[in-house]
Motif scaffolding. Structure first.
Motif, short mmCIF file in Angstrom:
data_model
loop_
_atom_site.label_atom_id
_atom_site.label_comp_id
_atom_site.label_asym_id
_atom_site.label_seq_id
_atom_site.Cartn_x
_atom_site.Cartn_y
_atom_site.Cartn_z
N LEU A 1 0.82 -1.21 0.00
CA LEU A 1 0.00 0.00 0.00
C LEU A 1 0.85 1.26 0.00
O LEU A 1 0.54 2.24 -0.70
CB LEU A 1 -0.94 -0.01 1.21
CG LEU A 1 -2.02 -1.10 1.21
CD1 LEU A 1 -2.86 -1.01 2.47
CD2 LEU A 1 -2.90 -1.00 -0.03
N THR A 2 1.94 1.24 0.75
CA THR A 2 2.84 2.39 0.78
C THR A 2 3.43 2.66 -0.61
O THR A 2 3.47 3.81 -1.08
CB THR A 2 3.97 2.16 1.79
OG1 THR A 2 3.42 2.00 3.10
CG2 THR A 2 4.95 3.33 1.78
N GLU A 3 3.87 1.59 -1.27
CA GLU A 3 4.48 1.75 -2.59
C GLU A 3 3.44 2.17 -3.63
O GLU A 3 3.73 2.96 -4.53
CB GLU A 3 5.17 0.45 -3.02
CG GLU A 3 6.33 0.02 -2.12
CD GLU A 3 7.41 1.09 -2.04
OE1 GLU A 3 7.83 1.59 -3.09
OE2 GLU A 3 7.79 1.46 -0.91
N LEU B 1 -5.99 -3.24 -8.84
CA LEU B 1 -6.27 -4.61 -8.39
C LEU B 1 -5.33 -5.01 -7.26
O LEU B 1 -5.77 -5.60 -6.26
CB LEU B 1 -6.14 -5.57 -9.57
CG LEU B 1 -6.55 -7.02 -9.31
CD1 LEU B 1 -8.00 -7.12 -8.85
CD2 LEU B 1 -6.33 -7.86 -10.56
N ALA B 2 -4.05 -4.69 -7.40
CA ALA B 2 -3.09 -5.01 -6.33
C ALA B 2 -3.45 -4.29 -5.04
O ALA B 2 -3.30 -4.84 -3.94
CB ALA B 2 -1.68 -4.61 -6.78
N GLU B 3 -3.95 -3.07 -5.16
CA GLU B 3 -4.35 -2.30 -3.97
C GLU B 3 -5.55 -2.95 -3.29
O GLU B 3 -5.58 -3.09 -2.05
CB GLU B 3 -4.68 -0.87 -4.37
CG GLU B 3 -5.03 0.03 -3.20
CD GLU B 3 -5.26 1.46 -3.63
OE1 GLU B 3 -4.90 2.38 -2.86
OE2 GLU B 3 -5.80 1.67 -4.74
N ALA B 4 -6.54 -3.38 -4.07
CA ALA B 4 -7.71 -4.04 -3.49
C ALA B 4 -7.32 -5.33 -2.80
O ALA B 4 -7.81 -5.64 -1.69
CB ALA B 4 -8.75 -4.30 -4.58
N VAL B 5 -6.44 -6.11 -3.42
CA VAL B 5 -5.98 -7.37 -2.82
C VAL B 5 -5.24 -7.10 -1.51
O VAL B 5 -5.43 -7.82 -0.52
CB VAL B 5 -5.09 -8.14 -3.82
CG1 VAL B 5 -4.40 -9.32 -3.13
CG2 VAL B 5 -5.93 -8.63 -5.00
N ALA B 6 -4.40 -6.08 -1.49
CA ALA B 6 -3.65 -5.76 -0.27
C ALA B 6 -4.59 -5.34 0.85
O ALA B 6 -4.44 -5.76 2.01
CB ALA B 6 -2.62 -4.68 -0.56
N HIS B 7 -5.57 -4.50 0.53
CA HIS B 7 -6.55 -4.11 1.55
C HIS B 7 -7.28 -5.33 2.09
O HIS B 7 -7.51 -5.46 3.31
CB HIS B 7 -7.55 -3.11 0.96
CG HIS B 7 -7.07 -1.69 0.94
ND1 HIS B 7 -6.61 -1.04 2.07
CD2 HIS B 7 -7.00 -0.79 -0.08
CE1 HIS B 7 -6.26 0.20 1.77
NE2 HIS B 7 -6.49 0.38 0.46
N SER B 8 -7.65 -6.25 1.21
CA SER B 8 -8.35 -7.46 1.64
C SER B 8 -7.47 -8.28 2.56
O SER B 8 -7.92 -8.77 3.61
CB SER B 8 -8.78 -8.28 0.43
OG SER B 8 -9.45 -9.45 0.82
#
Length: 603
Positions: free
Chosen positions: A297-299, A315-322
């Motif tokens: 998320l930081t990156e 998509l990577a952001e949504a997966v990380a939040h999940s």
């Protein structure tokens, strides 16, 4: 044709070849004013339009030229070339066939016809045409390259090697031929010879990312780890902004335990090209494989400015939040992605996983159904759908996941020239131990606390492993012979008269090692064959080192226990549906737990 007309046509062709397209067009139109259906002028107008990506205009002129003079192999061939580039394969094939019928010595026509037939999945006819070309043009290296590729696709490895060698005899410095020959040798498990071929391709001037990745793999398999590492380092110097090259280098350094930060090169590349979403995507994928989701998320915050709303990064952001339990943020992110991509299957399945975790199995089921409508055998969709059904109390769960009937332990018998299974699997163990060179688990796999072999295990020209493959095949046949008849079922219904291996590898687990619960997205049947087991696992009264079925990954946060646990035994092969959750229970021992695993699909 008058001398004046011939001169004008020659001048127009000279303009076209020199890149002076407007002058060529102007002269062709002058010719057509006095010779309205002149086929050569129409052909040049078609080529000019094609070169400027004016495909409808080009097609009009190609057709007019052929209407004026139907028996023009060059026009038929060029028209077909354009159609093949546009993906209109059937039309292109028809035109190529007409071209070589008009002129049976039309080399380019035969060559492109074989390529088009291959692209259309008509391998047998492509091979026939490639052989015709080699007979027609035996001194052309490109003909032998094409024949070698066609023979390889037909499964004729020896004939493919002969074709490539003949091409290289004619042109010893042909980089494309050396690369194709090297790839054939690599697939056949002849890694030292393949490395030599790839090095010759490099020396002849070929420098593409795929060659370097293949060369690095060959040096690794030939147990030349320092050379493999050097190839990866040279690759990221040459192709510093290629995400696949950066990913391969980072993965290799992680798994070999190389000193230093395995992500240093990709970070440097991003600092130089911060607006490349593919580089950022590879980077956050690598972080995600280590469960470093806060860093993801930081990156991604840093990437947002230069890259904007890139779909891959969203998509990577949504997966990380999940993964971090940020339910609302993840849901909002997935909703945004789905609105922008009406047909995307993988984002919907990632969303389905999140919805299952966050207590919305009904909607997850609908997203899985969307994927299954497009691919009835999507293993990821069936894995998530089974879990959603279980959480919903849907009776179809037992139909999809019959753990007693679908999990099939079967004995792999030793070959006839071995006195017993113990002596055979001791030999198998010794061969596998030599293949485990890495120091850490694969960065992007479910294995923890162990190592995994590289590539397709049964490609190796190792007599013990080849004998093992035969014995495994016999065990599989015994299981398939006992299959029920249920054509509507996504597992039972795929039974055919044969099968083919989709992948095969060996895993060596150390103390406290395990597989996280997972499924296999590429298979039909998956497996675990026990080659060597610690004494604590063989003699223990508990379930340490056993394989369990039916429990989703711990990371999903679901209170769903395993539905079946199978005790491992040396020589026992556990077969099960690829969409079924399975994993290994950790164990404590000074000895290794060694398995062979593979997927197979109906043939």
């Amino acid at each position: 044709m008058t001398a004046s007309l011939a001169a004008k046509l020659q001048q127009a062709m000279s303009f076209l070849r020199a890149g002076r397209a407007q002058e060529a067009e102007s002269l062709c139109r002058q010719i057509l004013m006095s010779h309205p259906r002149q086929p050569d002028a129409l052909h040049m107008l078609a080529m000019k339009a094609r070169g400027q990506n004016q495909f409808a205009e080009a097609e009009k002129y190609f057709r007019q030229s052929l209407e004026s003079a139907p028996l023009q192999p060059a026009v038929l061939g060029n028209y077909a070339n354009m159609l093949m580039g546009l993906g209109r394969l059937d039309e292109a094939i028809s035109l190529y066939r007409k071209a070589v019928k008009v002129d049976s010595s039309f080399v380019n026509g035969w060559y492109n016809l074989s390529l088009a037939l291959t692209a259309a999945g008509q391998g047998a006819e492509a091979l026939t045409v490639a052989r015709r070309l080699a007979d027609l043009a035996p001194t052309m290296p490109v003909a032998w390259e094409l024949l070698g590729t066609a023979e390889r696709q037909a499964g004729s490895e020896a004939k493919a090697q002969d074709a490539y060698r003949e091409g290289l005899r004619l042109d010893p410095k042909n980089a494309r031929l050396w690369n194709a020959y090297g790839d054939l040798l690599r697939a056949a498990g002849e890694f030292e010879a393949a490395a030599t071929a790839f090095e010759k391709a490099r020396a002849a001037g070929m420098h593409v990312p795929g060659l370097y990745q293949n060369l690095g793999e060959c040096y690794y398999e030939a147990r030349a780890l320092e050379k493999a590492q050097a190839v990866h380092e040279e690759a990221v110097t040459r192709f510093r902004y290629d995400p696949d090259t950066q990913y391969a280098r980072a993965k290799f350094r992680w798994e070999t335990g190389a000193e230093g930060d395995h992500l240093s090169a990709i970070r440097q590349a991003i600092s130089e090209k911060p607006d490349d979403p593919n580089l950022w995507g590879a980077y956050v994928d690598l972080l995600g494989h280590q469960a470093r989701f806060e860093e993801v998320l930081t990156e991604l915050d840093k990437a947002r400015g230069p890259c904007g709303p890139a779909p891959r990064l969203l998509l990577a952001e949504a997966v990380a939040h999940s993964a971090l339990g940020h339910t609302d943020e993840a849901t909002a992110g997935f909703e945004t992605i789905l609105k922008a991509d009406a047909e995307g299957v993988q984002p919907r399945l990632m969303f389905a996983e999140h919805l299952i975790k966050s207590g919305a199995p009904e909607r997850a089921d609908a997203l899985c159904a969307f994927a299954i409508e497009r691919d009835p055998y999507d293993q990821r969709a069936w894995a998530f759908r089974g879990t959603a059904w279980q959480l919903m109390g849907d009776p179809r769960t037992d139909w999809l996941l019959d753990y007693e009937r679908m999990v099939r332990p079967v004995e792999v018998l030793p070959p006839a020239d071995y006195a017993d299974a113990e002596s055979f699997f001791a030999r198998v163990k010794a061969e596998l131990e030599m293949l485990h060179q890495m120091q850490a688990h694969p960065l992007d796999q479910t294995l923890r606390g162990g190592t995994q072999t590289n590539g397709f295990l049964f490609r190796l020209k190792n007599p013990i492993l080849r004998a093992l493959k035969v014995q495994i095949g016999e065990a599989i046949e015994r299981v398939l012979d006992d299959f029920p008849d249920d054509s509507d079922h996504p597992f039972w219904g795929r039974r055919t008269d044969g099968f083919s291996f989709k992948g095969a590898w060996s895993v060596r687990l150390a103390s406290q090692g395990f597989h996280t619960n997972h499924f296999h997205p590429e298979g039909w049947f998956s497996s675990a064959l026990y080659v060597a087991l610690p004494a604590e696992v063989q003699a223990g009264k508990g379930t340490e080192g056993h394989i369990q079925f039916g429990a989703p990954p711990v990371e999903m946060g679901l209170d769903l226990p395993p539905q079946r646990i199978v005790r491992p035994e040396v020589g026992k092969l556990a077969l099960f549906p690829s969409y079924m959750w399975h994993g290994t229970i950790p164990f404590m021992s000074d000895e290794h737990r060694i398995t062979v695993a593979f997927d197979f699909v109906p043939s």
